[in-house]
Enzyme design. Structure first.
Site, PDB file in Angstrom:
ATOM      1  N   PRO A 214     -30.826  55.524  46.457  1.00  0.00           N
ATOM      2  CA  PRO A 214     -30.420  55.675  45.057  1.00  0.00           C
ATOM      3  C   PRO A 214     -30.958  54.531  44.197  1.00  0.00           C
ATOM      4  O   PRO A 214     -31.270  53.463  44.732  1.00  0.00           O
ATOM      5  CB  PRO A 214     -28.891  55.620  45.101  1.00  0.00           C
ATOM      6  CG  PRO A 214     -28.507  55.656  46.529  1.00  0.00           C
ATOM      7  CD  PRO A 214     -29.687  55.313  47.353  1.00  0.00           C
ATOM      8  N   PRO A 215     -31.058  54.732  42.888  1.00  0.00           N
ATOM      9  CA  PRO A 215     -31.546  53.687  41.992  1.00  0.00           C
ATOM     10  C   PRO A 215     -30.660  52.438  42.072  1.00  0.00           C
ATOM     11  O   PRO A 215     -29.442  52.558  42.217  1.00  0.00           O
ATOM     12  CB  PRO A 215     -31.450  54.302  40.598  1.00  0.00           C
ATOM     13  CG  PRO A 215     -31.167  55.737  40.787  1.00  0.00           C
ATOM     14  CD  PRO A 215     -30.681  55.950  42.174  1.00  0.00           C
ATOM     15  N   THR A 217     -30.505  50.116  44.367  1.00  0.00           N
ATOM     16  CA  THR A 217     -30.092  49.605  45.674  1.00  0.00           C
ATOM     17  C   THR A 217     -31.036  48.530  46.185  1.00  0.00           C
ATOM     18  O   THR A 217     -30.889  48.077  47.307  1.00  0.00           O
ATOM     19  CB  THR A 217     -30.019  50.736  46.716  1.00  0.00           C
ATOM     20  OG1 THR A 217     -31.129  51.602  46.512  1.00  0.00           O
ATOM     21  CG2 THR A 217     -28.734  51.517  46.582  1.00  0.00           C
ATOM     22  N   GLY A 218     -32.012  48.143  45.381  1.00  0.00           N
ATOM     23  CA  GLY A 218     -32.850  47.006  45.774  1.00  0.00           C
ATOM     24  C   GLY A 218     -34.140  47.388  46.476  1.00  0.00           C
ATOM     25  O   GLY A 218     -34.677  46.591  47.242  1.00  0.00           O
ATOM     26  N   LYS A 219     -34.676  48.578  46.199  1.00  0.00           N
ATOM     27  CA  LYS A 219     -35.921  48.992  46.852  1.00  0.00           C
ATOM     28  C   LYS A 219     -37.093  48.128  46.382  1.00  0.00           C
ATOM     29  O   LYS A 219     -37.875  47.633  47.195  1.00  0.00           O
ATOM     30  CB  LYS A 219     -36.209  50.478  46.539  1.00  0.00           C
ATOM     31  CG  LYS A 219     -35.129  51.411  47.068  1.00  0.00           C
ATOM     32  CD  LYS A 219     -35.486  52.859  46.845  1.00  0.00           C
ATOM     33  CE  LYS A 219     -35.466  53.279  45.381  1.00  0.00           C
ATOM     34  NZ  LYS A 219     -34.123  53.193  44.769  1.00  0.00           N
ATOM     35  N   THR A 220     -37.176  47.926  45.074  1.00  0.00           N
ATOM     36  CA  THR A 220     -38.242  47.090  44.529  1.00  0.00           C
ATOM     37  C   THR A 220     -38.136  45.679  45.084  1.00  0.00           C
ATOM     38  O   THR A 220     -39.119  45.072  45.501  1.00  0.00           O
ATOM     39  CB  THR A 220     -38.126  47.053  42.995  1.00  0.00           C
ATOM     40  OG1 THR A 220     -37.997  48.380  42.520  1.00  0.00           O
ATOM     41  CG2 THR A 220     -39.340  46.401  42.386  1.00  0.00           C
ATOM     42  N   HIS A 434       1.515  61.618  31.920  1.00  0.00           N
ATOM     43  CA  HIS A 434       0.359  62.128  32.662  1.00  0.00           C
ATOM     44  C   HIS A 434      -0.064  61.144  33.752  1.00  0.00           C
ATOM     45  O   HIS A 434      -0.165  61.501  34.931  1.00  0.00           O
ATOM     46  CB  HIS A 434      -0.794  62.387  31.668  1.00  0.00           C
ATOM     47  CG  HIS A 434      -2.046  62.913  32.297  1.00  0.00           C
ATOM     48  ND1 HIS A 434      -2.457  64.214  32.161  1.00  0.00           N
ATOM     49  CD2 HIS A 434      -2.977  62.310  33.063  1.00  0.00           C
ATOM     50  CE1 HIS A 434      -3.589  64.390  32.828  1.00  0.00           C
ATOM     51  NE2 HIS A 434      -3.936  63.237  33.369  1.00  0.00           N
ATOM     52  N   GLU A 435      -0.241  59.892  33.353  1.00  0.00           N
ATOM     53  CA  GLU A 435      -0.688  58.883  34.330  1.00  0.00           C
ATOM     54  C   GLU A 435       0.410  58.612  35.363  1.00  0.00           C
ATOM     55  O   GLU A 435       0.119  58.417  36.547  1.00  0.00           O
ATOM     56  CB  GLU A 435      -1.097  57.585  33.634  1.00  0.00           C
ATOM     57  CG  GLU A 435      -2.251  57.716  32.629  1.00  0.00           C
ATOM     58  CD  GLU A 435      -3.484  58.407  33.189  1.00  0.00           C
ATOM     59  OE1 GLU A 435      -3.748  58.274  34.406  1.00  0.00           O
ATOM     60  OE2 GLU A 435      -4.181  59.095  32.425  1.00  0.00           O
ATOM     61  N   ASP A 510      -9.785  65.943  35.021  1.00  0.00           N
ATOM     62  CA  ASP A 510      -9.086  66.147  36.293  1.00  0.00           C
ATOM     63  C   ASP A 510      -9.449  67.514  36.856  1.00  0.00           C
ATOM     64  O   ASP A 510      -9.730  67.661  38.040  1.00  0.00           O
ATOM     65  CB  ASP A 510      -7.567  66.114  36.083  1.00  0.00           C
ATOM     66  CG  ASP A 510      -7.073  64.735  35.687  1.00  0.00           C
ATOM     67  OD1 ASP A 510      -7.777  63.756  35.980  1.00  0.00           O
ATOM     68  OD2 ASP A 510      -5.989  64.651  35.079  1.00  0.00           O
TER      69      ASP A 510
HETATM   70  P1  ADP Z   1     -34.368  49.846  42.871  1.00  0.00           P
HETATM   71  O1  ADP Z   1     -35.809  49.509  42.952  1.00  0.00           O
HETATM   72  O2  ADP Z   1     -33.808  50.390  44.153  1.00  0.00           O
HETATM   73  O3  ADP Z   1     -33.971  50.679  41.703  1.00  0.00           O
HETATM   74  P2  ADP Z   1     -34.120  47.049  42.302  1.00  0.00           P
HETATM   75  O4  ADP Z   1     -34.865  46.456  43.438  1.00  0.00           O
HETATM   76  O5  ADP Z   1     -34.842  47.166  41.008  1.00  0.00           O
HETATM   77  O6  ADP Z   1     -33.566  48.488  42.695  1.00  0.00           O
HETATM   78  O7  ADP Z   1     -32.758  46.271  42.139  1.00  0.00           O
HETATM   79  C1  ADP Z   1     -32.236  45.941  40.881  1.00  0.00           C
HETATM   80  C2  ADP Z   1     -31.533  44.601  40.955  1.00  0.00           C
HETATM   81  O8  ADP Z   1     -30.362  44.685  41.737  1.00  0.00           O
HETATM   82  C3  ADP Z   1     -32.380  43.540  41.586  1.00  0.00           C
HETATM   83  O9  ADP Z   1     -33.087  42.844  40.606  1.00  0.00           O
HETATM   84  C4  ADP Z   1     -31.364  42.631  42.238  1.00  0.00           C
HETATM   85  O10 ADP Z   1     -31.012  41.569  41.400  1.00  0.00           O
HETATM   86  C5  ADP Z   1     -30.154  43.493  42.448  1.00  0.00           C
HETATM   87  N1  ADP Z   1     -30.000  43.817  43.872  1.00  0.00           N
HETATM   88  C6  ADP Z   1     -30.085  45.035  44.425  1.00  0.00           C
HETATM   89  N2  ADP Z   1     -29.872  44.974  45.758  1.00  0.00           N
HETATM   90  C7  ADP Z   1     -29.675  43.680  46.059  1.00  0.00           C
HETATM   91  C8  ADP Z   1     -29.401  42.961  47.285  1.00  0.00           C
HETATM   92  N3  ADP Z   1     -29.299  43.588  48.456  1.00  0.00           N
HETATM   93  N4  ADP Z   1     -29.245  41.628  47.202  1.00  0.00           N
HETATM   94  C9  ADP Z   1     -29.335  40.990  46.021  1.00  0.00           C
HETATM   95  N5  ADP Z   1     -29.593  41.593  44.856  1.00  0.00           N
HETATM   96  C10 ADP Z   1     -29.746  42.926  44.857  1.00  0.00           C
HETATM   97 ZN    ZN Z   2      -5.559  62.665  34.544  1.00  0.00          ZN
END
Ligand code: ADP
Ligand code: ZN
Length: 614
Positions: A214-215, A217-220, A434-435, A510
């Protein structure tokens, strides 16, 4: 900009400056000075004005006898003799001026306020001349550099001509958690560090590695860390940058990128958002986009063109592996996949630890509390959370970022910012019940997630929020847990009906959650005995996007009918359960609602306390 454009521009500005000076010299006669209007009237009364020339409100003229004026110059005063003057007519008309001037025999000339025809013509045509000149120069230099270079060189990868590889400082230590992903990429680092040794040991090197997750998560970050660990050049581009206005540009960018990377091998090419070019060719998406297909073909042929000695590894990231063209995933291309999951709470704590290094954190803060309270958040979300907390602390001029700052930042991200809006007492009462309904059902049903916070302060789209937090990240959900969750979600609406005799629009989200969950229980998880252990494309969610994809139906009308029946049965049962619980505990419900109206926000411990009383 081309250098040759500066020369005419500089000449042009010098000429303008010279003309200005010349004009000033012509206008400024020797011995002329500015005087006030009253001084002018005074001199006129003393018969000391020889002639005047008027243009609009400004008046120029000569004295009969020279006069002496005092001028203040830099603190001191200087005496100056004037034979001529300049002054300005006041905005209030002076009706006696003309009579007095003619009585004193002053020679009066009036000058038209219209600019000279030459100046006039120039002011109309000059902008056009400039525009045409700049266009002309731009076109000429574009021709010299080849087609496509006018307006900034589309045909090259990125904005640069032959991209330069970046030397990355990030290492695996900067990437918190993700141990298994790091382990998988370790092999690539070893190869890039010493390709010959690696190959002599018989290691088989992948050419392409696809990072899937997912976006945020630190792939880049991970890709950069691979380059940093190995100490090799890092070439990165987002695949969406390949796609430009002109057909053929993307393909030539790919060519440039690979050529540069090969030149500085060993190196890493990182292609972000691979799905932007890598979608299945000829699939409905994007309607057989010519440019995209050409770019994709170029990418494939570049990857095939690598030979054993080219120490270039292509890393790529996507959150849509399902839409990728199968050709991309064939052996010799992106045949290695590294799946990156959302971090669990232990990894979230490590990520928080990385990011709080940059802020003045109160040493008493236990980051595990925040890590446990942020299920589903990615690294990017957590970074954002720390940032938000630091901003709040700075705004309140606190010296340290405390747990409270972090908690508030978390609430803001999870539930939206607090909203200032007027709420009538009746609305407040309805929201409180409600809550309180959600909360009470959650408290009484076994196996539900603990209540973290209940509030009737409007946030984001909601008027009030009941927040439950799991004690740990869950990967398996028993049927009973899901049924309880449905009952909790319907508890708000049931409390409204019980107390006010009718339901309101406040339960819309809900209901949506309830319907989606029940649909998944029946269609994805086989939790209905009547429908049986089968899965259907209905209610299917994309694993990384968290939303449904449009897919065609592959089951009979009878089955569709049965599915609808079963979904409705599951929801009805949950509704009944919630209703019974609330009706049987009305005094507790009243207590909780009253406390909410009074205090607006209750945390888990306070809820416990209130319920213990009733
Ligand atoms: P993606 O490419 O998956 O969309 P990014 O690599 O751009 O994600 O991550 C965005 C930011 O989130 C990074 O600049 C970093 O600061 C933070 N981040 C994500 N995962 C980690 C991690 N495992 N440890 C530290 N920082 C993280
Ligand atoms: Zn509710």
């Amino acid at each position: 900009m081309n250098q040759s454009i500066w020369k005419p521009l500089i000449i042009f500005f010098v000429m303008i400056a010279a003309m200005n000076l010349l004009y000033a010299a012509l206008v400024q006669q020797k011995g002329a000075g500015e005087i006030s209007y009253s001084r002018f009237r005074q001199e006129l009364a003393q018969d000391n004005i020889k002639s005047v020339a008027m243009k609009g409100h400004s008046v120029k003229g000569e004295f009969r006898r020279k006069i002496t004026v005092e001028l203040t110059v830099q603190g001191g005063t200087v005496k100056r003799e004037l034979t001529a003057f300049v002054t300005v007519l006041p905005a209030i008309a002076d009706p006696t001026l003309m009579t007095e001037l003619s009585a004193r025999n002053v020679e009066v000339t009036a000058i038209s306020t219209e600019p000279s025809p030459l100046l006039n013509a120039l002011s109309y045509t000059l902008p056009w001349i400039l525009i045409i000149a700049i266009w002309f120069i731009g076109m000429r230099s574009a021709k010299a550099q080849g087609p496509g270079s006018f307006l900034g060189g589309f045909a090259r990868s990125g904005a640069r001509v032959y991209p330069v590889g970046e030397q990355v400082k990030v290492t695996f230590d900067d990437v918190a958690g993700m141990e298994s992903s790091k382990q998988e990429l370790k092999e690539i680092v070893d190869y890039l560090k010493d390709p010959k040794r690696f190959q002599s040991l018989g290691g088989k090197v992948p050419k392409g590695v696809l990072l899937v997750g997912p976006p945020g998560t630190g792939k880049t970050m991970l890709a950069r860390a691979v380059a940093g660990e190995a100490g090799v050049a890092f070439f990165s581009i987002s695949a969406s940058q390949f796609i430009e206005m002109f057909v053929g540009v993307g393909a030539s960018r790919v060519r440039d990128l690979f050529a540069s990377a090969k030149k500085s091998a060993p190196s890493i090419i990182f292609i972000d958002e691979l799905d932007a070019v890598g979608r299945s060719r000829g699939a409905g998406f994007g309607g057989g986009h010519d440019e995209r297909e050409q770019t994709l073909n170029q990418l494939l042929s570049e990857m095939d063109g690598f030979d054993q000695h080219e120490e270039v590894i292509v890393l790529s990231a996507t959150n849509r592996p399902d839409v990728l063209d199968p050709a991309l995933l064939r052996p010799g291309r992106f045949d290695r996949h590294v799946v990156i999951e959302r971090p669990d709470w232990r990894d979230r704590e490590k990520i928080l630890q990385v990011h709080v290094r940059k802020i003045p954190l109160d040493p008493a803060v236990d980051l595990a509390i925040i890590a446990r309270g942020t299920p589903g958040m990615t690294g990017a979300d957590l970074e954002n959370l720390v940032n938000e907390a630091a901003i709040t602390a700075a705004r309140e001029q606190a010296e340290k970022v405390t747990l409270d700052h972090l908690e508030r930042a978390k609430d803001k991200i999870l539930m939206g910012g607090e909203r200032k809006m007027f709420i009538s007492p009746l609305e407040k009462r309805i929201t409180a019940y409600h809550e309180a309904g959600h909360t009470l059902v959650a408290k009484f049903l076994p196996g539900t997630d603990p209540i973290h916070k209940v509030t009737i302060i409007p946030r984001g789209m909601a008027l009030g929020i009941t927040q439950q937090l799991p004690e740990d990240d869950r990967y398996h959900y028993p049927k009973s847990y899901l049924e309880s969750r449905l009952a909790v979600a319907l508890g708000g609406r049931m409390a409204e009906r019980l107390v006010f005799g009718e339901v309101s629009t406040g339960a819309q989200s809900d209901l949506k959650m309830v319907t989606d969950l029940a649909e998944k229980m029946v269609c994805q998880w086989g939790m209905s005995d009547k429908v049986g252990p089968m899965t259907f494309s209905r209610g299917e969610e994309h694993p990384f996007l968290g939303r449904k994809l449009a897919e065609e139906k592959s089951f009979s009308e009878e089955m569709a009918w049965l599915i609808d029946q079963e979904i409705s049965v599951i929801i009805r049962q949950a509704e009944e359960k919630a209703e019974q619980l609330l009706a049987g505990n009305r005094p507790k419900l009243d207590l909780l609602a009253a406390a909410l109206q009074e205090e607006e926000t209750l945390d888990g411990a306070r809820v416990e306390q209130i319920l213990a009383k009733g």
